[in-house]
Structures are given as C-alpha cells and as structure tokens.
Design a protein around this motif. Structure first.
Motif, short mmCIF file in Angstrom:
data_model
loop_
_atom_site.label_atom_id
_atom_site.label_comp_id
_atom_site.label_asym_id
_atom_site.label_seq_id
_atom_site.Cartn_x
_atom_site.Cartn_y
_atom_site.Cartn_z
N THR A 9 0.83 -1.19 0.00
CA THR A 9 0.00 0.00 0.00
C THR A 9 0.87 1.25 0.00
O THR A 9 1.67 1.45 0.91
N PRO A 10 0.73 2.10 -1.03
CA PRO A 10 1.54 3.33 -1.05
C PRO A 10 1.16 4.26 0.11
O PRO A 10 0.00 4.31 0.52
N THR A 11 2.13 4.96 0.61
CA THR A 11 1.88 5.95 1.66
C THR A 11 2.31 7.32 1.14
O THR A 11 3.15 7.44 0.26
N LEU A 12 1.69 8.34 1.69
CA LEU A 12 2.03 9.72 1.34
C LEU A 12 1.76 10.61 2.54
O LEU A 12 1.15 10.18 3.51
N ALA A 13 2.22 11.83 2.46
CA ALA A 13 2.00 12.80 3.53
C ALA A 13 0.76 13.62 3.20
O ALA A 13 0.57 14.05 2.07
N CYS A 14 -0.10 13.84 4.20
CA CYS A 14 -1.26 14.70 4.03
C CYS A 14 -0.76 16.08 3.59
O CYS A 14 0.16 16.64 4.20
N PRO A 15 -1.33 16.66 2.52
CA PRO A 15 -0.86 17.97 2.05
C PRO A 15 -1.02 19.09 3.07
O PRO A 15 -0.30 20.08 3.01
N THR A 16 -1.92 18.92 4.02
CA THR A 16 -2.17 19.98 5.00
C THR A 16 -1.32 19.84 6.25
O THR A 16 -0.59 20.75 6.61
N CYS A 17 -1.40 18.67 6.90
CA CYS A 17 -0.70 18.50 8.19
C CYS A 17 0.56 17.65 8.10
O CYS A 17 1.28 17.51 9.08
N LYS A 18 0.80 17.07 6.94
CA LYS A 18 1.99 16.24 6.67
C LYS A 18 1.99 14.90 7.41
O LYS A 18 2.97 14.19 7.41
N LYS A 19 0.87 14.53 8.03
CA LYS A 19 0.75 13.22 8.69
C LYS A 19 0.81 12.13 7.63
O LYS A 19 0.17 12.23 6.59
N PRO A 28 -10.71 7.70 3.54
CA PRO A 28 -11.62 8.08 2.45
C PRO A 28 -11.44 9.50 1.94
O PRO A 28 -11.93 9.83 0.87
N HIS A 29 -10.72 10.34 2.68
CA HIS A 29 -10.53 11.74 2.25
C HIS A 29 -9.18 11.93 1.57
O HIS A 29 -8.73 13.05 1.39
N ARG A 30 -8.53 10.82 1.19
CA ARG A 30 -7.20 10.92 0.57
C ARG A 30 -7.20 11.84 -0.62
O ARG A 30 -8.21 11.92 -1.30
N LEU A 39 -10.95 20.41 4.30
CA LEU A 39 -11.63 21.71 4.34
C LEU A 39 -10.64 22.86 4.55
O LEU A 39 -10.84 23.96 4.01
N ILE A 40 -9.59 22.63 5.30
CA ILE A 40 -8.55 23.65 5.48
C ILE A 40 -7.93 23.97 4.12
O ILE A 40 -7.74 25.14 3.76
N ASP A 41 -7.62 22.94 3.34
CA ASP A 41 -7.04 23.13 2.01
C ASP A 41 -8.01 23.87 1.09
O ASP A 41 -7.61 24.80 0.38
N LEU A 42 -9.27 23.50 1.12
CA LEU A 42 -10.28 24.18 0.30
C LEU A 42 -10.36 25.66 0.67
O LEU A 42 -10.43 26.53 -0.20
#
Length: 73
Positions: A9-19, A28-30, A39-42
């Motif tokens: 399974t690929p992993t990545l950092a959340c664009p907002t909090c980097k988690k 589901p919000h990937r 919503l912060i990004d929007l």
C-alpha cells in the motif's frame, strides 16, 4: 489472497498537516488524512492562499471590457 502487506500500500503525507497516510479505503478523504484537513485546504484555495503561477486568463466575453486600450462605444 486478499491479505496485503503494508508494503503493498503506497503511503504519502497529508498535504495539509503532513501526517503519513496510506492510499487505501482506511482514508476516504485521501490525499488528506481527514475531512478537517480537506476543508482547510479548500479554504486556502478559496481565500487565494494557494495560487497556480502564471498570467490570469479572462473569459472571452469579458476580455473587451478589461482591455484599457480599447475605446468604448
């Protein structure tokens, strides 16, 4: 076999909090880790905190109105 190891399974950092998150149904919000980060990004895009570099492009209908060199009738 339906059991996949975590290395599949690929992993990545959340664009907002980097988690770090998995690109899977568990998130589901990937590419975001949560609805909150999404919503912060929007909000950043809506307030023009995020911008795509380049010259602005105007709609053809309004282009004549925005050109200061043209005379108005």
């Amino acid at each position: 076999m339906s059991d996949h190891s975590s290395s599949d399974t690929p992993t990545l950092a959340c664009p907002t909090c980097k988690k770090p998150i998995e690109w899977s149904e568990k998130f589901p919000h990937r590419p975001f880790c949560s609805e909150r980060c999404k919503l912060i990004d929007l909000g950043e895009w809506a307030s023009e905190g995020h911008k795509i570099p380049g010259q602005p492009v105007y709609d053809d209908v309004l282009s004549d109105d925005l050109d200061p060199t043209k005379t108005r009738h």
